[in-house]
Design a protein around this motif. Structure first.
Motif, PDB file in Angstrom:
ATOM      1  N   PHE A 125      -4.262   2.757  -2.022  1.00 52.15           N
ATOM      2  CA  PHE A 125      -3.554   3.310  -0.866  1.00 52.15           C
ATOM      3  C   PHE A 125      -2.814   2.234  -0.076  1.00 52.15           C
ATOM      4  O   PHE A 125      -3.316   1.136   0.114  1.00 52.15           O
ATOM      5  CB  PHE A 125      -4.545   4.010   0.074  1.00 52.15           C
ATOM      6  N   GLN A 126      -1.637   2.618   0.407  1.00 56.91           N
ATOM      7  CA  GLN A 126      -0.929   1.738   1.333  1.00 56.91           C
ATOM      8  C   GLN A 126      -1.760   1.581   2.612  1.00 56.91           C
ATOM      9  O   GLN A 126      -1.888   0.489   3.137  1.00 56.91           O
ATOM     10  CB  GLN A 126       0.448   2.328   1.668  1.00 56.91           C
ATOM     11  N   ARG A 127      -2.329   2.702   3.061  1.00 52.19           N
ATOM     12  CA  ARG A 127      -3.231   2.655   4.215  1.00 52.19           C
ATOM     13  C   ARG A 127      -4.568   3.260   3.822  1.00 52.19           C
ATOM     14  O   ARG A 127      -4.767   4.455   3.964  1.00 52.19           O
ATOM     15  CB  ARG A 127      -2.643   3.443   5.385  1.00 52.19           C
TER      16      ARG A 127
ATOM     17  N   LEU B  41      -0.117   0.911  -7.327  1.00 54.31           N
ATOM     18  CA  LEU B  41      -0.527   0.019  -6.235  1.00 54.31           C
ATOM     19  C   LEU B  41       0.517   0.105  -5.138  1.00 54.31           C
ATOM     20  O   LEU B  41       1.624  -0.414  -5.285  1.00 54.31           O
ATOM     21  CB  LEU B  41      -0.637  -1.422  -6.743  1.00 54.31           C
ATOM     22  N   ASP B  42       0.171   0.807  -4.069  1.00 53.52           N
ATOM     23  CA  ASP B  42       1.143   1.067  -3.012  1.00 53.52           C
ATOM     24  C   ASP B  42       1.079  -0.038  -1.960  1.00 53.52           C
ATOM     25  O   ASP B  42       0.202  -0.046  -1.100  1.00 53.52           O
ATOM     26  CB  ASP B  42       0.863   2.438  -2.387  1.00 53.52           C
ATOM     27  N   GLU B  43       2.012  -0.959  -2.039  1.00 55.48           N
ATOM     28  CA  GLU B  43       2.097  -2.086  -1.096  1.00 55.48           C
ATOM     29  C   GLU B  43       0.758  -2.782  -0.921  1.00 55.48           C
ATOM     30  O   GLU B  43       0.293  -3.007   0.193  1.00 55.48           O
ATOM     31  CB  GLU B  43       2.656  -1.610   0.256  1.00 55.48           C
ATOM     32  N   THR B  44       0.148  -3.123  -2.049  1.00 50.07           N
ATOM     33  CA  THR B  44      -1.131  -3.812  -2.007  1.00 50.07           C
ATOM     34  C   THR B  44      -0.969  -5.226  -1.454  1.00 50.07           C
ATOM     35  O   THR B  44      -1.936  -5.909  -1.160  1.00 50.07           O
ATOM     36  CB  THR B  44      -1.762  -3.778  -3.422  1.00 50.07           C
TER      37      THR B  44
ATOM     38  N   LYS C  61       8.400   6.283  -1.738  1.00 55.69           N
ATOM     39  CA  LYS C  61       7.496   5.573  -2.661  1.00 55.69           C
ATOM     40  C   LYS C  61       6.058   6.082  -2.540  1.00 55.69           C
ATOM     41  O   LYS C  61       5.424   6.434  -3.529  1.00 55.69           O
ATOM     42  CB  LYS C  61       7.555   4.061  -2.379  1.00 55.69           C
ATOM     43  N   SER C  62       5.565   6.108  -1.305  1.00 45.39           N
ATOM     44  CA  SER C  62       4.181   6.580  -1.124  1.00 45.39           C
ATOM     45  C   SER C  62       4.053   8.046  -1.500  1.00 45.39           C
ATOM     46  O   SER C  62       3.026   8.487  -2.034  1.00 45.39           O
ATOM     47  CB  SER C  62       3.729   6.379   0.323  1.00 45.39           C
ATOM     48  N   THR C  63       5.103   8.794  -1.209  1.00 47.14           N
ATOM     49  CA  THR C  63       5.092  10.218  -1.556  1.00 47.14           C
ATOM     50  C   THR C  63       4.871  10.399  -3.059  1.00 47.14           C
ATOM     51  O   THR C  63       4.100  11.274  -3.480  1.00 47.14           O
ATOM     52  CB  THR C  63       6.425  10.867  -1.124  1.00 47.14           C
TER      53      THR C  63
HETATM   54 MG   LIG Z   1       4.913   3.788   1.668  1.00 46.38          MG
END
Ligand SMILES: [Mg+2]
Ligand SMILES: Nc1ncnc2c1ncn2[C@@H]1O[C@H](COP(=O)(O)OP(=O)(O)OP(=O)(O)O)[C@@H](O)[C@H]1O
Lengths: 267, 463
Positions: A87-89, A175-178, A43-45
């Motif tokens: 960003f997730q992080r 929105l990555d795991e916001t 997902k993040s990729t």
């Molecule tokens: Mg991720």
């Protein structure tokens, strides 16, 4: 014509290791998509590849924004063309004040032709707008003076990402795991905020493991990613099912991908 | 007049203990450079009409200069700083002839209301200016060369006594022998000078600068001094061999900024020391952008209880620049605080060296000492050496140190690019952020602005 972000048969490798293996996804402006999938499914990729992270190599496939080749653009050009990644992080930039960073960012994105050193958005105008948005998102005004993501709590970081999205007004946002790292109330607030800042005026891809973020942003489409491939697409009911029952049914339907996954994690 | 004798004595012993042994035989060629022949020194002295004690001091320093060898890498303090390429005989004594030179532009004074200023070029004062309202309160500011003739008794106790020891090395001795074009600020007891005083020293191509800065704040006095250097020609050869002596009296407050911005052909050697008395406060900010090679000893000495010294450093190096800083935070008295923060960014093949020491005397209880040196490497070939040190003889103290060296983080760059910043803007933003912590300590807006701009201009395109 509505704006369209289209991803077709995207293959992405990280350090020569294939991670995405043919992802296709089309988002029209005004739509909300949910992307769900187990940890490590890519997902993040996908988010990094869309924004052009140099460590994520697109080995084949296309990404187009209204027919324009996104893969030919630098990350800052993609941002200026209207793409946004929460960003997730989120990354800390010590010593750089949130307000200064955002003023610079907003100046570039609203005036994509802006060259380094040219005028920024006038300070007063920018301050006023930032204060309004921070009020709306119930973010303490002291936040603007803090350094970008430095010493932010998990929740503050995610709220700051939403604030940035609100100020930059992208056409498409991922929105990555916001919602990760937020307490129950904070997730609700985030969900509301995303709706309030006009999720419906953008095209949004919400990556999440939970349902709450979707509460105020009911998805038009839900996608399930497994082992670097989108294996199922449905409506809001799919998101609800995954939340209740997990990925067992999906995994059972795709034994070959599960084997791939196992081989990958064995490395 | 306050006496600094008692505490200073220990200091001088300390300085002497670090001296290289005096050589028994002179090595011909290296010790009497062409530009420093005795007859030239005699005529230099003859033109200056200085009091006996000063002439004696200069002569003694001159002899020491000829006795001492050029330092080399066999000495611990010079181990990382190789000056074999320095040809001292390309330089000479300060030229007394007017050469029509005009001063290079100043950075720190931009948009600042000043109470006074001095401008020297090639070790010759061209301009000295002091507001009348300030002058009538007994403040002396201007050319040290001229003022030492007018106020010899006032200044004698401060010149090469407690602060800078001309025997420290060959450069200290050379400076003490032929200092010229110096600046003085003397603020009497209880006088507060509201606006900054500005000191500019310039070098022309091939020029020498032996500027000496003497700042004396009597009890309860307050002042801000902005000092900077600049070269008319960015790449021309030049030599600065200087010293700074600062005396902060009881409850006095000095904010002192010193920007070294010579061209890249200049050699820079300096001994600098600030002495702080009871409850005095010294805030000393150094900026270092210029010179081909710099070797600086920056010392603060806390001699009265409750004194404090904050030392800030902002360095940016490029090309093949080599800047070397040796700092000492000396705690002689109890309840003093010293806090040093140096930050350097390096690009190309440049190099920064920092050796720090906090030294606490046995009776300096309740000392609060800190030193930190952070470096940001902008290229593969840049190198930073940070060597902190503590020597603590008291048992009830709080002393610590830190040092970091790192590169610009690619993830930071990508994050900023995702927000519409070009790669260059991202790197510049990250570098500016790196310096922000030290800028936050510098209350003077013009200084933050000038340093920030100068650094921003120097950062190369990173594509
Ligand atoms: Mg991720
Ligand atoms: N920079 C990287 N270096 C090495 N491996 C990476 C990198 N980025 C991703 N990967 C690998 O690619 C795979 C997919 O990672 P990705 O972060 O896209 O997963 P994800 O679906 O976002 O997981 P999560 O739900 O835990 O956030 C994982 O096996 C991960 O280890």
């Amino acid at each position: 014509m509505t704006d369209t972000l289209s991803i077709s048969d995207l293959h992405v490798s990280v350090a020569d290791k294939p991670i995405l293996k043919g992802v296709s996804l089309t988002i029209h402006r005004g739509e909300i998509h949910a992307l769900m999938g187990p940890n490590g499914s890519g997902k993040s990729t996908l988010g990094f590849a869309v924004l052009g992270h140099p460590g994520y190599e697109v080995t084949s496939g296309r990404i187009e924004l209204n027919g324009r080749d996104v893969l030919a653009m630098e990350p800052h050009e993609r941002a200026r063309a209207g793409l946004f990644l929460a960003f997730q992080r989120p990354v800390a930039i010590p010593g750089v004040r949130m307000a200064d960073f955002l003023r610079h960012a907003a100046s570039n994105i609203r005036n994509p032709q802006r060259k380094e050193g040219e005028e920024l958005i006038p300070m007063r105008q920018f301050r006023k707008e930032l204060t309004e948005k921070m009020d709306q998102l119930k973010i303490d005004s002291e936040f603007a003076r803090r350094y970008v993501n430095e010493g932010f709590s998990g929740g503050e970081m995610k709220r700051a990402e939403i604030l940035q999205m609100a100020m930059l007004r992208p056409k498409f946002a991922i929105l990555d795991e916001t919602d990760s790292g937020l307490d129950v109330d904070a997730v609700r607030l985030a969900s509301q905020s995303i709706a309030e800042i006009g999720a419906r005026e953008m095209g949004i891809l919400i990556i999440t493991h939970h349902e709450q973020l979707l509460e105020h942003n009911p998805p038009d489409f839900a996608h399930v990613i497994l082992g670097g491939k989108i294996v199922e697409t449905g409506g809001p009911e799919l998101a609800a099912e995954l939340h209740k029952r997990g990925y067992d049914r999906i995994r059972a339907a795709h034994p070959e991908i599960v084997e791939d996954e196992a081989a990958l994690t064995a490395h | 007049m306050e006496s600094y004798l008692t505490p200073g004595f220990a200091d001088r012993i300390f300085e002497r203990s670090k001296l290289p042994p005096t050589p028994k035989t002179n090595v011909p060629g290296t010790l009497t450079p062409h530009g420093f022949l005795p007859e030239l020194f005699d005529s230099f002295l003859a033109q200056r009409h200085e009091p006996e004690w000063l002439i004696a001091l200069r002569r003694e320093a001159w002899a020491t200069f000829h006795e001492l060898p050029l330092p080399d890498v066999s000495l611990e303090e010079w181990r990382r700083t190789d000056i074999r390429a320095l040809k001292l005989d390309k330089f000479g004594l300060p030229d007394s002839q007017e050469n029509g030179a005009t001063p290079p532009p100043a950075l720190l004074a931009e948009g600042v209301k000043l109470s006074g200023r001095t401008v020297a070029v090639d070790s010759r004062q061209l301009v000295t200016d002091l507001d009348r309202e300030v002058a009538i309160r007994g403040v002396l500011f201007g050319s040290l060369d001229a003022l030492v003739l007018d106020y010899p008794e006032l200044l004698q106790p401060y010149l090469f006594t407690e602060a800078v020891d001309f025997r420290a090395d060959k450069f200290a001795a050379l400076h003490a022998a032929c200092w010229s074009g110096g600046a003085l600020l003397y603020v009497p007891k209880g006088v507060v000078v509201e606006n900054p005083l500005h000191i500019l020293s310039g070098l022309t191509a091939g020029g020498v600068d032996y500027g000496h800065t003497l700042i004396v704040l009597e009890e309860g006095a307050e002042a801000t001094v902005l000092q900077e250097t600049a070269s008319a020609d960015e790449d021309a050869l030049g030599l600065h061999c200087g010293a700074i002596e600062i005396f902060v009296g009881p409850r006095a407050k000095l904010r002192y900024v010193n920007l070294q911005n010579w061209g890249k052909g200049a050699w820079h050697f300096a001994h600098q020391k600030g002495i702080v008395q009871r409850d005095g406060e010294l805030q000393w900010t150094i900026g270092a952008l210029g010179s081909r090679l710099a070797k600086v000893n920056q010392h603060v000495s806390l001699v009265g209880p409750g004194g404090s010294a904050q030392v800030n450093g902002v360095m940016f190096t490029e090309g093949r620049q080599h800047l070397s800083y040796h700092t000492l935070q000396r705690h002689h008295a109890p309840r003093c605080k010293s806090d040093l923060l140096y930050k350097g960014a390096l690009q190309d093949h440049s190099r920064l060296v920092w050796r720090g020491m906090i030294k606490v005397d046995p009776h300096a209880q309740k000392t609060d000492g800190y030193q930190r040196d952070d470096n940001l490497l902008l290229s593969e070939d840049a190198r930073a050496d940070s060597i902190p040190g503590l020597e603590i003889e008291a048992d009830d103290v709080k002393c610590s140190h830190g040092a970091t060296a790192g590169r610009v983080d690619d993830e930071q760059v990508f994050y900023a690019r995702c927000r519409g910043l070009t790669r260059n803007e991202a790197v510049r933003t990250i570098v500016a952020g790196f310096f922000q912590q030290v800028f936050d300590r510098i209350a003077i807006e013009s200084v933050r602005h000038a340093l920030g701009e100068a650094i921003g201009r120097r950062i190369r395109e990173y594509n």
